[in-house]
Structures are given as C-alpha cells and as structure tokens.
Scaffold this motif. Sequence first.
Motif, PDB file in Angstrom:
ATOM      1  N   VAL A   1       5.574  -2.069   0.576  1.00  0.00           N
ATOM      2  CA  VAL A   1       4.307  -2.784   0.384  1.00  0.00           C
ATOM      3  C   VAL A   1       3.477  -2.131  -0.713  1.00  0.00           C
ATOM      4  CG1 VAL A   1       2.091  -3.346   1.467  1.00  0.00           C
ATOM      5  CG2 VAL A   1       4.221  -3.725   2.723  1.00  0.00           C
ATOM      6  N   CYS A   2       3.402  -0.803  -0.688  1.00  0.00           N
ATOM      7  CA  CYS A   2       2.642  -0.093  -1.732  1.00  0.00           C
ATOM      8  C   CYS A   2       3.252  -0.340  -3.105  1.00  0.00           C
ATOM      9  CB  CYS A   2       2.614   1.398  -1.432  1.00  0.00           C
ATOM     10  SG  CYS A   2       1.581   1.869  -0.028  1.00  0.00           S
TER      11      CYS A   2
ATOM     12  N   THR B   1      -1.148   3.562  -5.300  1.00  0.00           N
ATOM     13  CA  THR B   1      -0.446   4.829  -5.531  1.00  0.00           C
ATOM     14  C   THR B   1      -0.992   5.920  -4.635  1.00  0.00           C
ATOM     15  OG1 THR B   1      -0.111   4.200  -7.847  1.00  0.00           O
ATOM     16  CG2 THR B   1       0.216   6.517  -7.287  1.00  0.00           C
ATOM     17  N   PHE B   2      -2.310   5.977  -4.487  1.00  0.00           N
ATOM     18  CA  PHE B   2      -2.958   6.965  -3.625  1.00  0.00           C
ATOM     19  C   PHE B   2      -2.494   6.804  -2.182  1.00  0.00           C
ATOM     20  CE2 PHE B   2      -6.908   8.476  -1.378  1.00  0.00           C
ATOM     21  CZ  PHE B   2      -6.796   9.810  -1.759  1.00  0.00           C
ATOM     22  N   ALA B   3      -2.299   5.549  -1.751  1.00  0.00           N
ATOM     23  CA  ALA B   3      -1.921   5.279  -0.362  1.00  0.00           C
ATOM     24  C   ALA B   3      -0.539   5.803  -0.019  1.00  0.00           C
ATOM     25  CB  ALA B   3      -1.984   3.772  -0.098  1.00  0.00           C
ATOM     26  N   VAL B   4       0.361   5.899  -1.020  1.00  0.00           N
ATOM     27  CA  VAL B   4       1.709   6.402  -0.746  1.00  0.00           C
ATOM     28  C   VAL B   4       1.652   7.810  -0.172  1.00  0.00           C
ATOM     29  CG1 VAL B   4       3.920   7.037  -1.808  1.00  0.00           C
ATOM     30  CG2 VAL B   4       2.785   4.930  -2.484  1.00  0.00           C
ATOM     31  N   GLY B   5       0.683   8.596  -0.624  1.00  0.00           N
ATOM     32  CA  GLY B   5       0.561   9.968  -0.145  1.00  0.00           C
ATOM     33  C   GLY B   5       0.219  10.087   1.321  1.00  0.00           C
ATOM     34  N   PHE B   6      -0.226   9.004   1.945  1.00  0.00           N
ATOM     35  CA  PHE B   6      -0.600   9.034   3.360  1.00  0.00           C
ATOM     36  C   PHE B   6       0.424   8.337   4.264  1.00  0.00           C
ATOM     37  CE2 PHE B   6      -4.616   9.443   1.085  1.00  0.00           C
ATOM     38  CZ  PHE B   6      -5.193  10.530   1.735  1.00  0.00           C
ATOM     39  N   LEU B   7       1.529   7.835   3.686  1.00  0.00           N
ATOM     40  CA  LEU B   7       2.494   7.094   4.490  1.00  0.00           C
ATOM     41  C   LEU B   7       3.236   8.014   5.456  1.00  0.00           C
ATOM     42  CD1 LEU B   7       4.150   4.680   1.885  1.00  0.00           C
ATOM     43  CD2 LEU B   7       2.251   4.219   3.441  1.00  0.00           C
ATOM     44  N   PRO B   8       3.570   7.502   6.631  1.00  0.00           N
ATOM     45  CA  PRO B   8       4.406   8.290   7.555  1.00  0.00           C
ATOM     46  C   PRO B   8       5.855   8.303   7.082  1.00  0.00           C
ATOM     47  CG  PRO B   8       4.010   6.111   8.460  1.00  0.00           C
ATOM     48  CD  PRO B   8       3.180   6.200   7.198  1.00  0.00           C
ATOM     49  N   ALA B   9       6.571   9.345   7.419  1.00  0.00           N
ATOM     50  CA  ALA B   9       7.993   9.436   7.093  1.00  0.00           C
ATOM     51  C   ALA B   9       8.807   8.636   8.106  1.00  0.00           C
ATOM     52  CB  ALA B   9       8.437  10.892   7.084  1.00  0.00           C
ATOM     53  N   TYR B  10      10.084   8.445   7.787  1.00  0.00           N
ATOM     54  CA  TYR B  10      10.970   7.699   8.684  1.00  0.00           C
ATOM     55  C   TYR B  10      11.093   8.404  10.028  1.00  0.00           C
ATOM     56  CZ  TYR B  10      15.062   5.052  10.228  1.00  0.00           C
ATOM     57  OH  TYR B  10      15.924   4.244  10.939  1.00  0.00           O
ATOM     58  N   ALA B  11      11.080   9.729  10.020  1.00  0.00           N
ATOM     59  CA  ALA B  11      11.204  10.489  11.269  1.00  0.00           C
ATOM     60  C   ALA B  11      10.024  10.247  12.198  1.00  0.00           C
ATOM     61  CB  ALA B  11      11.314  11.979  10.948  1.00  0.00           C
ATOM     62  N   THR B  12       8.880   9.834  11.629  1.00  0.00           N
ATOM     63  CA  THR B  12       7.683   9.592  12.434  1.00  0.00           C
ATOM     64  C   THR B  12       7.544   8.139  12.847  1.00  0.00           C
ATOM     65  OG1 THR B  12       6.539  11.381  11.265  1.00  0.00           O
ATOM     66  CG2 THR B  12       5.164   9.814  12.482  1.00  0.00           C
ATOM     67  N   ALA B  13       7.744   7.223  11.899  1.00  0.00           N
ATOM     68  CA  ALA B  13       7.459   5.804  12.151  1.00  0.00           C
ATOM     69  C   ALA B  13       8.692   4.922  12.154  1.00  0.00           C
ATOM     70  CB  ALA B  13       6.461   5.283  11.120  1.00  0.00           C
TER      71      ALA B  13
ATOM     72  N   PHE C   1      11.523   2.447  11.077  1.00  0.00           N
ATOM     73  CA  PHE C   1      11.707   1.412  10.058  1.00  0.00           C
ATOM     74  C   PHE C   1      10.393   1.021   9.390  1.00  0.00           C
ATOM     75  CE2 PHE C   1      12.195  -3.119   8.849  1.00  0.00           C
ATOM     76  CZ  PHE C   1      13.211  -2.962   7.916  1.00  0.00           C
ATOM     77  N   VAL C   2       9.270   1.272  10.059  1.00  0.00           N
ATOM     78  CA  VAL C   2       7.967   0.924   9.495  1.00  0.00           C
ATOM     79  C   VAL C   2       7.696   1.721   8.219  1.00  0.00           C
ATOM     80  CG1 VAL C   2       5.464   0.974   9.924  1.00  0.00           C
ATOM     81  CG2 VAL C   2       7.049   0.277  11.745  1.00  0.00           C
ATOM     82  N   ALA C   3       8.193   2.937   8.145  1.00  0.00           N
ATOM     83  CA  ALA C   3       7.913   3.806   6.992  1.00  0.00           C
ATOM     84  C   ALA C   3       8.416   3.219   5.678  1.00  0.00           C
ATOM     85  CB  ALA C   3       8.494   5.194   7.236  1.00  0.00           C
ATOM     86  N   PRO C   4       9.695   2.854   5.550  1.00  0.00           N
ATOM     87  CA  PRO C   4      10.130   2.253   4.283  1.00  0.00           C
ATOM     88  C   PRO C   4       9.471   0.913   4.003  1.00  0.00           C
ATOM     89  CG  PRO C   4      11.911   2.203   5.906  1.00  0.00           C
ATOM     90  CD  PRO C   4      10.839   3.083   6.466  1.00  0.00           C
ATOM     91  N   VAL C   5       9.092   0.166   5.063  1.00  0.00           N
ATOM     92  CA  VAL C   5       8.398  -1.104   4.844  1.00  0.00           C
ATOM     93  C   VAL C   5       7.034  -0.856   4.203  1.00  0.00           C
ATOM     94  CG1 VAL C   5       7.332  -3.082   5.991  1.00  0.00           C
ATOM     95  CG2 VAL C   5       9.612  -2.330   6.672  1.00  0.00           C
ATOM     96  N   LEU C   6       6.316   0.149   4.689  1.00  0.00           N
ATOM     97  CA  LEU C   6       5.009   0.475   4.107  1.00  0.00           C
ATOM     98  C   LEU C   6       5.154   0.961   2.668  1.00  0.00           C
ATOM     99  CD1 LEU C   6       3.266   2.293   7.109  1.00  0.00           C
ATOM    100  CD2 LEU C   6       2.809  -0.019   6.240  1.00  0.00           C
ATOM    101  N   LEU C   7       6.204   1.748   2.407  1.00  0.00           N
ATOM    102  CA  LEU C   7       6.454   2.178   1.022  1.00  0.00           C
ATOM    103  C   LEU C   7       6.709   0.975   0.131  1.00  0.00           C
ATOM    104  CD1 LEU C   7       7.004   4.439  -1.057  1.00  0.00           C
ATOM    105  CD2 LEU C   7       9.397   4.407  -0.292  1.00  0.00           C
TER     106      LEU C   7
END
Length: 506
Positions: free
Chosen positions: A135-136, A113-125, A127-133
């Motif tokens: 995974v969390c 849950t803590f890691a979600v706060g550090f994820l990049p947004a879609y505008a930054t990363a 397709f990787v951004a929703p994939v990381l979300l």
Amino acid sequence: MLRTLLRHGKRPLSIEDVTVTDPPEVRRAVLAAALGNMMEWFDFGVYAYMAVTLGKVFFPSSSSGAQVVAAFATFAAAFLVRPLGGLVFGPLGDRIGRQRVLAATMIMMAVSTFAVGFLPAYATAGFVAPVLLLVCRLVQGFSTGGEYAGATTYIAEYAPDTRRGFLGSWLDFGTFVGYALGSGLVTVLTAVLGTDGMTGWGWRLPFLVAGPLGLIGLYMRMRLEETPAFRARAEAAQADAAGATGSREDDAEQARQSGHGRLKEIFTRHWHAVLICMGLVVVYNVTSYMVTSYLPTYMTETLGKDATTAQLLILATMVLVALTITVVGRSSDLWGRRPMFMAGSAALVALAIPSMLLVRADGALLPALGCLILGLLLVCFAGTAAATLPALFPTRLRYGALSVSYNLSVSLFGGTTPLAVSALLESTHDAMIPAYYLMAAGAIGLASAFFLHETAGRPLRGSGPMVETSEEARLLVADSRTEAGRHARDIWVRLRHPGHRHHDER
C-alpha cells in the motif's frame, strides 16, 4: 501593400514577446524541483540497497532467490500505478498550475515513505505486513506519477532557452544525489549494525529520514511562483474566453479544456511526440534502474561478491554521475540534445556486454571499471532528458502529455527492469541477461533519437523566447526584425522577377 503583407506573414518579435528571466527566481525553481526528485530517489536508493533485507523482513518463508523477486515485485508494483498518477496529476497541472500539483505530490511522497519506517514485520503481523508495504509503495508510485514530469516542466518553463540543458540537468543531479544519500546511509548502517541488526530494526531508520526531507521540500515548493509560460498561457486563455461568443463555441472550448479533451488531443494530434518520448524514457530508465536498483543485488546474489564492496562500487558510480551530469547538460546546450541521445544509445549497444563482463570479473578493479562505463553511459541520458522531454509538447498540454508518456514508459519498461531481469536470470541462469536487456534498450533509444527534432537553444513549443538579460532581449528582437525584413524582400524579388536569382543565392 504586398510587401507589407509579406512582412506581416513572418511577424518579427516585439520586446513583449521575449521573457527576461529572474536569476534568483530561476535558482529557487531549480532547487525546489531538484529537492523533490532527490527525496524520491532517496527512497529508491534505500529500497534497492535493502532489497535482500526487506525480503527477509516481509517475505521470510520464501527462498533467498524468491525473497529478492518478491521484494522487487513490491518495488515494481509502485510503477503499475504511476500512469494513473500521471493521468490525474498531469492534466490537473495543465489546468490549475504546476506549483500546486508539485506541492501535493511532495506531501504524498513524504508521508508514504515515512510510513514504511513504522510498518510491522512479517513476524509480528503475518500477511498484513507485506500488504501494508505494498500500500505504501502504491501511494508512492501514484504521487511519483506527477513528480518527474512536473519538475521537468517547471524547470524547462523557467530556464532561458540557451541554458535549458544545464539548468535541467540539476533536476537529475538531485536524483543521483538522493540515490547516493539513500544508498550511502544503508551502507553505513549495514557496516555499523551488521546484517542481523539491519534485519531486526535498522531497516526502519532510512525511511524515517524521509519525514524531515519532505517538510523541507514542501516549504520550498510552497514559496514558488507559477512558471512564466503557464502564466502567459492562462492569461491568453482568459482573454480567449472573454472574447468568445455563442454557446456552441463555448461548449467546444470547454470540452477541449477538460481532462478527457486534453488526453484525446495528446493521443490523436501528438502521438508521434508521445512515441519519441516513450522511446527516450526507455533507454534512460532501463539504464538507470539497471545500475541503481538491480546491480547491487546482482553483484551480491548472483555473482557472490561482498555486499559492502558491491554497495561501494555503485555508490562511487552514482557520485561520478552526479559530478559529471551538469557538464553533460551544458554540452547538450552547445551540441544539441539529439547528438547526445544518439551517441549514448549507440555506445550502450556496443559497450553493454564488455561492461558487464568487467562487472563479473574477480577483484575490485575490473568491476569498478565496468561500473564506471555504465555510469558514463547513464549520464549521457540523465544530463539531457530534463531539457529534451518537455520540449516535445506545447505549453497547454505539456504537463499532461509528458506525465502520460513518461509514466507509461517507466511502468512498462523502466521500473520493471529489476523484476524482469531477476526473473529472466532465475529462469535462464544466463548471467549476461542484464547486458542483453541494456542492448535492447539502447536500440530503442537510438531509433527514437533518430526521429527527434533538435530543440537546443530554441523556445519551447507554444511559448515565446526566454533570455537572461534585457540586452539579450533587445538583440533578439533586432535580429528578428532584420530576418523578417530579409525574408519579405526575398519573396518580393521572386514575385516581381520570377526568373531572377537573388545575389545571395549565387
């Protein structure tokens, strides 16, 4: 001699058979278990209230309706792995102990849950951004697979038999307090930062709060002792193993104690309890996720209500549930678990449509009344579940059986409620879909409660009685001896005088 044998056939309790609980230890157990549940539902409250915002952050190329569905699909994905978590953590908790597994699930929940706060947004990363979300969310779901079943098992195995409903209700009190804290924090941040501020960076803040909460919860769980029921079962198993003779018996016992052996026993010998558990979990979780996770989005996206008004209505509903949940838990100790579930399920079938019509009304008063009705229906299940579900299974299989049953039901029906209802609404455009969904869940709950055996005030399966004081233990032993003697006397009279009716039966 025959009368002695008859007496031994219904052996009275001895003082060693009765466990006298330690009140400070019980309070620590309840607090530590409730805190973990509070953190889990803090995350759910945050995610539910920010579904629209997270849809814009991680799925910006979709339409507004598709963004909500995509956000809830990511939310639901965590529930797909919950049965896997239950399959791993449940049998493990029956083998190595409840406390160790609960500490492990706390660590995993807090970190993911803590890691979600550090994820990049879609505008930054991209397709990787929703994939990381995703995974969390999968890690959260996997750890949660061992959390609720373990916490309910832990409290149930510490609570005195006559107060199991009241003490168990504190676990779900933590649930709704966590949800209220998460949703309240999002409401305040939205009011302060505005929609643009939340979409830009404010969405990160609620997830970052999970780190300190997780450290507090882990500290409390590491200080806990193992439950009396598990300790007694472990000692008995060690004694059986020490007295076992012959390799064939040892191999059979080893297979029975293995994870595969336990799962096989759950589904072959306790399948009826599994089905009852799943049915009760359906009505509880569908109602819970409908109110807590879907209703805020339904009121804003489908009904077009003001976001702050919708959030405050649901927040007030959660506060109402939290304030009344221990009253319902105590009532289940007095009146029984079965009547509470049956009454709540029948009322859900009858009141789902009226309450949803009130939610759809204009203004704030009638929607508030509709939310109030849904909250009171929800608390019937929330205040009773933690004492009802663990009592369905014996001690040596309790954690594993409850983990598998609970998480299968939540994954298939409970956690997918926001996704299923939003998809049905998108395809049918029928604004009453939520009411029909609740009615179906109520019918399943009513059928399951019909087959439920009453467990209020009785020892857990596979465990001896648990009381609060030594005086209660002595009275229980004395009553047991009196009852055993009366039972032996009645059978003796019938054997000696087959045609004679005892005067108590006239």
